[in-house]
Design an enzyme around this catalytic site. Structure first.
Site, PDB file in Angstrom:
ATOM      1  N   CYS A  91      -5.033  11.943  -1.628  1.00  0.00           N
ATOM      2  CA  CYS A  91      -5.736  11.739  -2.962  1.00  0.00           C
ATOM      3  C   CYS A  91      -5.717  12.944  -3.935  1.00  0.00           C
ATOM      4  CB  CYS A  91      -6.928  11.130  -2.565  1.00  0.00           C
ATOM      5  SG  CYS A  91      -7.776  10.365  -3.917  1.00  0.00           S
ATOM      6  N   HIS A 204      -5.808   6.890   0.516  1.00  0.00           N
ATOM      7  CA  HIS A 204      -6.403   7.481   1.652  1.00  0.00           C
ATOM      8  C   HIS A 204      -5.875   6.991   3.008  1.00  0.00           C
ATOM      9  CE1 HIS A 204      -9.760   9.883  -0.299  1.00  0.00           C
ATOM     10  NE2 HIS A 204      -9.512   8.841  -1.066  1.00  0.00           N
ATOM     11  N   GLU A 206      -6.565   7.626   5.939  1.00  0.00           N
ATOM     12  CA  GLU A 206      -7.656   7.757   6.976  1.00  0.00           C
ATOM     13  C   GLU A 206      -8.516   6.599   6.924  1.00  0.00           C
ATOM     14  OE1 GLU A 206      -9.414   9.933   3.515  1.00  0.00           O
ATOM     15  OE2 GLU A 206      -7.344   9.605   4.201  1.00  0.00           O
TER      16      GLU A 206
END
Length: 222
Positions: A91, A204, A206
């Site tokens: 990001c 993102h 994750e």
């Protein structure tokens, strides 16, 4: 596609995986995503730890001006530029790999110098009337056969939240890096970038379910 399992990665846990502690990101979600794949993770800004790592992550939240201030205060600019092993910016961490950013926070209209590890600038998204920030799930179009996107099905969705992005670019000829995946939101922008051992993703991973876990796994296995 099934989620990557610890059994698939347990032989790689001897790798030294480090999240660079920039002070401008909540690193817990990135750390947990890596640990779920069976890897141990350190969070550090110690040069001895960073420069001996096998894989590194550079996450970031907030504005480029705040992040660069933190990085400079922690003497991390030259340290990140010394890294020779694969590093993944996430990001804002990806945006910091660029030359400069228009995301100035409360500092007026200043252009913010960044790490200059990719030969491109970060600009406000030309959303063509769509709301900003670009927030939520969107698909990406990766470069054919790039190892970062191995075993990720076409049309997979990733989670984005941002108002600034790198334009689509290709400066490989002068070693300035290139876009390796694009996303469309009003206009196309860079969803992933690479210059040598430096990689970045605007989304993102994750927070991106199975596709994001596979991308992190791919990066750790580069």
């Amino acid at each position: 596609m099934t989620a990557p399992s610890i059994a698939n990665t347990i032989t790689n846990t001897k790798q030294r995986v480090v999240i660079i502690d920039t002070g401008c990101a909540n690193v817990s979600s990135v750390r947990f995503a890596i640990e779920r794949l069976g890897y141990q993770v350190q969070i550090s800004k110690d040069p001895q730890v960073v420069l001996t790592a096998d894989k590194l992550f550079l996450p970031g939240v907030g504005t480029a001006s705040e992040a660069m201030h933190n990085i400079e205060q922690r003497d991390l600019v030259s340290l990140v530029k010394q890294v020779t092993k694969p590093l993944l910016g996430i990001c804002l961490g990806m945006q910091l790999l660029g030359k400069e950013s228009q995301e100035h926070g409360q500092n007026g209209n200043d252009i913010i110098p960044c790490l200059a590890l990719c030969d491109t600038s970060v600009e406000k998204i030309q959303a063509e009337g769509l709301p900003l920030p670009h927030m939520g799930w969107n698909t990406i179009t990766p470069e054919d056969n790039h190892p970062l996107f191995k075993d990720i099905p076409a049309g997979s969705y990733f989670y984005f939240v941002h108002s600034y992005a790198m334009p689509v670019f290709d400066h490989r000829d002068n070693q300035g890096g290139a876009t390796i995946a694009t996303t469309e939101y009003g206009q196309p922008f860079t969803a992933a970038v690479q210059n040598g051992n430096y990689y970045g993703v605007q989304f993102h991973p994750e927070r991106s379910s199975k596709a994001g876990a596979q991308l992190i796994k791919n990066f750790l296995e580069l």
